[in-house]
Write an enzyme that holds these catalytic residues in place. Sequence first.
Site, PDB file in Angstrom:
ATOM      1  N   GLU A   1      -0.433  10.952  -0.545  1.00 40.15           N
ATOM      2  CA  GLU A   1      -1.832  10.225  -0.694  1.00 40.15           C
ATOM      3  C   GLU A   1      -2.759  10.247   0.447  1.00 40.15           C
ATOM      4  O   GLU A   1      -4.001  10.115   0.187  1.00 40.15           O
ATOM      5  CB  GLU A   1      -1.849   8.946  -1.242  1.00 40.15           C
TER       6      GLU A   1
ATOM      7  N   SER B   1       2.862   9.482   2.932  1.00 42.60           N
ATOM      8  CA  SER B   1       2.570   9.886   1.683  1.00 42.60           C
ATOM      9  C   SER B   1       1.645  10.865   1.495  1.00 42.60           C
ATOM     10  O   SER B   1       0.535  11.229   2.170  1.00 42.60           O
ATOM     11  CB  SER B   1       2.038   8.604   0.605  1.00 42.60           C
TER      12      SER B   1
ATOM     13  N   TYR C   1      -4.629   2.493  -0.143  1.00 35.66           N
ATOM     14  CA  TYR C   1      -3.479   2.696  -0.090  1.00 35.66           C
ATOM     15  C   TYR C   1      -3.306   4.079   1.032  1.00 35.66           C
ATOM     16  O   TYR C   1      -2.774   4.117   1.992  1.00 35.66           O
ATOM     17  CB  TYR C   1      -2.686   3.031  -1.129  1.00 35.66           C
TER      18      TYR C   1
HETATM   19  P1  NDP Z   1       9.062   0.219  -3.451  1.00 37.25           P
HETATM   20  O1  NDP Z   1       7.761  -0.327  -3.937  1.00 37.25           O
HETATM   21  O2  NDP Z   1      10.052   0.414  -4.325  1.00 37.25           O
HETATM   22  O3  NDP Z   1       9.721  -0.661  -2.328  1.00 37.25           O
HETATM   23  C1  NDP Z   1       8.589  -1.405  -1.254  1.00 37.25           C
HETATM   24  C2  NDP Z   1       9.572  -2.085  -0.438  1.00 37.25           C
HETATM   25  O4  NDP Z   1       8.603  -2.859   0.662  1.00 37.25           O
HETATM   26  C3  NDP Z   1      10.376  -3.389  -1.026  1.00 37.25           C
HETATM   27  O5  NDP Z   1      11.618  -3.500  -0.561  1.00 37.25           O
HETATM   28  C4  NDP Z   1       9.494  -4.423  -0.885  1.00 37.25           C
HETATM   29  O6  NDP Z   1      10.178  -5.764  -0.986  1.00 37.25           O
HETATM   30  C5  NDP Z   1       9.109  -4.335   0.423  1.00 37.25           C
HETATM   31  N1  NDP Z   1       7.881  -4.987   1.073  1.00 37.25           N
HETATM   32  C6  NDP Z   1       6.726  -5.007   0.355  1.00 37.25           C
HETATM   33  N2  NDP Z   1       5.880  -5.749   1.184  1.00 37.25           N
HETATM   34  C7  NDP Z   1       6.676  -6.113   2.235  1.00 37.25           C
HETATM   35  C8  NDP Z   1       6.362  -7.192   3.168  1.00 37.25           C
HETATM   36  N3  NDP Z   1       5.209  -7.863   3.380  1.00 37.25           N
HETATM   37  N4  NDP Z   1       7.398  -7.492   4.231  1.00 37.25           N
HETATM   38  C9  NDP Z   1       8.637  -7.216   3.974  1.00 37.25           C
HETATM   39  N5  NDP Z   1       8.709  -6.169   3.149  1.00 37.25           N
HETATM   40  C10 NDP Z   1       7.975  -6.012   2.223  1.00 37.25           C
HETATM   41  O7  NDP Z   1       8.789   1.598  -2.689  1.00 37.25           O
HETATM   42  P2  NDP Z   1       9.628   2.844  -2.628  1.00 37.25           P
HETATM   43  O8  NDP Z   1      10.911   2.457  -2.099  1.00 37.25           O
HETATM   44  O9  NDP Z   1       9.201   3.882  -3.699  1.00 37.25           O
HETATM   45  O10 NDP Z   1       8.852   3.542  -1.240  1.00 37.25           O
HETATM   46  C11 NDP Z   1       9.312   3.321   0.181  1.00 37.25           C
HETATM   47  C12 NDP Z   1       7.957   3.598   1.030  1.00 37.25           C
HETATM   48  O11 NDP Z   1       7.739   4.905   1.029  1.00 37.25           O
HETATM   49  C13 NDP Z   1       6.847   3.031   0.856  1.00 37.25           C
HETATM   50  O12 NDP Z   1       6.239   2.532   2.019  1.00 37.25           O
HETATM   51  C14 NDP Z   1       5.984   3.850  -0.038  1.00 37.25           C
HETATM   52  O13 NDP Z   1       4.541   3.522   0.085  1.00 37.25           O
HETATM   53  C15 NDP Z   1       6.296   5.100   0.503  1.00 37.25           C
HETATM   54  N6  NDP Z   1       6.278   6.292  -0.264  1.00 37.25           N
HETATM   55  C16 NDP Z   1       6.836   6.270  -1.655  1.00 37.25           C
HETATM   56  C17 NDP Z   1       7.017   7.385  -2.398  1.00 37.25           C
HETATM   57  C18 NDP Z   1       7.604   7.326  -3.699  1.00 37.25           C
HETATM   58  O14 NDP Z   1       7.235   8.467  -4.711  1.00 37.25           O
HETATM   59  N7  NDP Z   1       8.684   6.332  -4.010  1.00 37.25           N
HETATM   60  C19 NDP Z   1       6.152   8.597  -2.010  1.00 37.25           C
HETATM   61  C20 NDP Z   1       5.467   8.506  -0.566  1.00 37.25           C
HETATM   62  C21 NDP Z   1       5.555   7.281   0.124  1.00 37.25           C
HETATM   63  P3  NDP Z   1      10.467  -6.398  -2.418  1.00 37.25           P
HETATM   64  O15 NDP Z   1      11.600  -5.725  -3.122  1.00 37.25           O
HETATM   65  O16 NDP Z   1      10.605  -7.989  -2.254  1.00 37.25           O
HETATM   66  O17 NDP Z   1       9.266  -6.215  -3.256  1.00 37.25           O
HETATM   67  P1  GDR Z   2       1.184   7.468  -7.624  1.00 38.07           P
HETATM   68  O1  GDR Z   2       2.185   6.885  -8.724  1.00 38.07           O
HETATM   69  O2  GDR Z   2      -0.113   6.822  -7.662  1.00 38.07           O
HETATM   70  O3  GDR Z   2       1.173   9.007  -7.437  1.00 38.07           O
HETATM   71  O4  GDR Z   2       1.789   6.856  -6.430  1.00 38.07           O
HETATM   72  P2  GDR Z   2       1.880   6.282 -10.227  1.00 38.07           P
HETATM   73  O5  GDR Z   2       3.275   6.501 -11.242  1.00 38.07           O
HETATM   74  O6  GDR Z   2       1.500   4.883 -10.043  1.00 38.07           O
HETATM   75  O7  GDR Z   2       0.868   7.022 -10.950  1.00 38.07           O
HETATM   76  C1  GDR Z   2       0.843   8.594 -11.203  1.00 38.07           C
HETATM   77  C2  GDR Z   2      -0.077   8.980 -11.855  1.00 38.07           C
HETATM   78  O8  GDR Z   2      -0.234   8.339 -13.175  1.00 38.07           O
HETATM   79  C3  GDR Z   2      -1.372   8.002 -13.679  1.00 38.07           C
HETATM   80  N1  GDR Z   2      -1.131   7.122 -14.807  1.00 38.07           N
HETATM   81  C4  GDR Z   2      -0.530   6.018 -14.450  1.00 38.07           C
HETATM   82  N2  GDR Z   2       0.165   5.258 -13.540  1.00 38.07           N
HETATM   83  C5  GDR Z   2       0.432   4.200 -13.644  1.00 38.07           C
HETATM   84  N3  GDR Z   2       1.208   3.484 -12.400  1.00 38.07           N
HETATM   85  N4  GDR Z   2       0.431   3.306 -14.827  1.00 38.07           N
HETATM   86  C6  GDR Z   2      -0.007   3.961 -16.166  1.00 38.07           C
HETATM   87  O9  GDR Z   2      -0.128   3.479 -16.996  1.00 38.07           O
HETATM   88  C7  GDR Z   2      -0.678   5.241 -15.883  1.00 38.07           C
HETATM   89  N5  GDR Z   2      -1.322   6.132 -16.530  1.00 38.07           N
HETATM   90  C8  GDR Z   2      -1.621   7.283 -16.065  1.00 38.07           C
HETATM   91  C9  GDR Z   2      -1.828   7.562 -12.399  1.00 38.07           C
HETATM   92  O10 GDR Z   2      -3.324   7.600 -12.538  1.00 38.07           O
HETATM   93  C10 GDR Z   2      -1.573   8.506 -11.583  1.00 38.07           C
HETATM   94  O11 GDR Z   2      -2.404   9.866 -11.487  1.00 38.07           O
HETATM   95  C11 GDR Z   2       3.348   7.066  -6.043  1.00 38.07           C
HETATM   96  C12 GDR Z   2       3.641   5.623  -5.311  1.00 38.07           C
HETATM   97  O12 GDR Z   2       5.036   5.800  -5.031  1.00 38.07           O
HETATM   98  C13 GDR Z   2       3.208   5.741  -3.813  1.00 38.07           C
HETATM   99  O13 GDR Z   2       3.611   4.822  -3.063  1.00 38.07           O
HETATM  100  C14 GDR Z   2       3.391   7.128  -3.369  1.00 38.07           C
HETATM  101  O14 GDR Z   2       2.696   7.341  -1.845  1.00 38.07           O
HETATM  102  C15 GDR Z   2       2.949   8.011  -3.993  1.00 38.07           C
HETATM  103  O15 GDR Z   2       3.675   8.214  -5.403  1.00 38.07           O
HETATM  104  C16 GDR Z   2       3.052   9.792  -3.542  1.00 38.07           C
END
Ligand code: NDP
Ligand code: GDR
Length: 328
Positions: free
Chosen positions: A134, A132, A156
């Site tokens: 992050e 990520s 994270y």
């Molecule tokens: P989601 O939160 O939508 O999905 C996470 C998945 O992980 C779900 O299927 C969840 O299962 C599963 N999971 C969580 N904990 C466990 C566990 N202990 N054992 C088995 N499965 C588990 O995330 P995204 O699809 O958005 O992201 C996918 C990956 O990419 C994550 O690792 C995230 O950190 C990373 N990532 C995402 C970004 C984004 O912008 N979306 C950007 C950068 C990185 P359940 O459905 O049961 O909750």
């Molecule tokens: P992020 O996504 O932290 O970048 O992680 P999120 O959408 O949670 O936050 C983005 C920004 O919005 C600000 N924010 C809020 N965020 C949430 N969730 N809820 C609120 O009410 C709110 N108000 C303002 C946050 O402070 C932040 O700055 C996502 C996840 O998908 C991670 O798993 C992934 O690694 C990173 O993107 C890249």
Amino acid sequence: MSTPVAFITGITGQDGSYLTELLLQKGYVVHGLVRRASMFNRSRIDHLRADATVGAERLVLHYGDLNDLTSVRRLLRKILPTEIYHLAGQSHVGLSFEIPEVTCGENGMAVLGLLEIIRDLGHPVRFYHAASSEIFGRPAQAPQDEQTPFNPVNPYGAAKAFATQLCRIYRDSYGVYACSGIAYNHESPRRGENFVTRKISRAAARIKRGEQRELALGNLDARRDWGYAPEYAEAMWRVLQRDQPDDFIVATGETHSIEDFLSAAFGSVELDWRKHVTFESRFVRPAEAWNLSGNPAKAKKLLGWEPATRLPRLAELMVRADLASLSD
Ligand code: NDP
Ligand code: GDR
């Protein structure tokens, strides 16, 4: 050529569902890890399980959990996949301050455990790690590239940095085919409802329909590099198709503020977000990442990957999908 076999952790998540669609289209057999919950948690892949053209032998789900790697090892030994896409884990950055041990266990130690399993597997397998932006936290330079030093500012990001570095170590020390896709935020109608973009798109749709009046948010000044999730699933697949393993930034290179997203989402249904958004301090994080913008030049050059969907289209398509689901 034999049929490629993928194993996806996090198959029920946003990215897992799009990746499964893509791999099934490409003729893969897909095995997915599903964790046990008190209610079924497969809504994002139910359409694939119901699709008669897919069939139970091409999409196979297995119960398992990252907190029980012995069972994952057993599964991997039995399935012997050609590619592993490791997407599972606690993915909410804000919540990582509240549940840091779970977050670091799932996003950090579980990756180490999987790398150890792969090292001992005795079967060639390619491993994709969902890293990520992050990991950069508050970087000194923008945009970031694959050489930018890690500087995470939350549990994270720290766990993802640890795991990204371990993938490099296992690649260099043991020849494990391990790659990290360092992805920036990617969104879609399947985004979890407590991430800011989906919170906004859903609220815009519900306010338009008269089902909600206000939307409480935290920091509106934050900026993010937002792309469209299905395109990022395509990048994941491309990362594992190269002869040599490597890490790639997956991003649009464009950043926008939360206010920009609000304006695009509410504007798409002729609403003025300023009349509906309130501030709630519980959504403000103890530390906020800043300056996160990715340079996808390497992915473009070596993977032929380019993002196509950006704001305001991204916000619009999310609001439209939320409106459609309210009409169902
Ligand atoms: P989601 O939160 O939508 O999905 C996470 C998945 O992980 C779900 O299927 C969840 O299962 C599963 N999971 C969580 N904990 C466990 C566990 N202990 N054992 C088995 N499965 C588990 O995330 P995204 O699809 O958005 O992201 C996918 C990956 O990419 C994550 O690792 C995230 O950190 C990373 N990532 C995402 C970004 C984004 O912008 N979306 C950007 C950068 C990185 P359940 O459905 O049961 O909750
Ligand atoms: P992020 O996504 O932290 O970048 O992680 P999120 O959408 O949670 O936050 C983005 C920004 O919005 C600000 N924010 C809020 N965020 C949430 N969730 N809820 C609120 O009410 C709110 N108000 C303002 C946050 O402070 C932040 O700055 C996502 C996840 O998908 C991670 O798993 C992934 O690694 C990173 O993107 C890249």
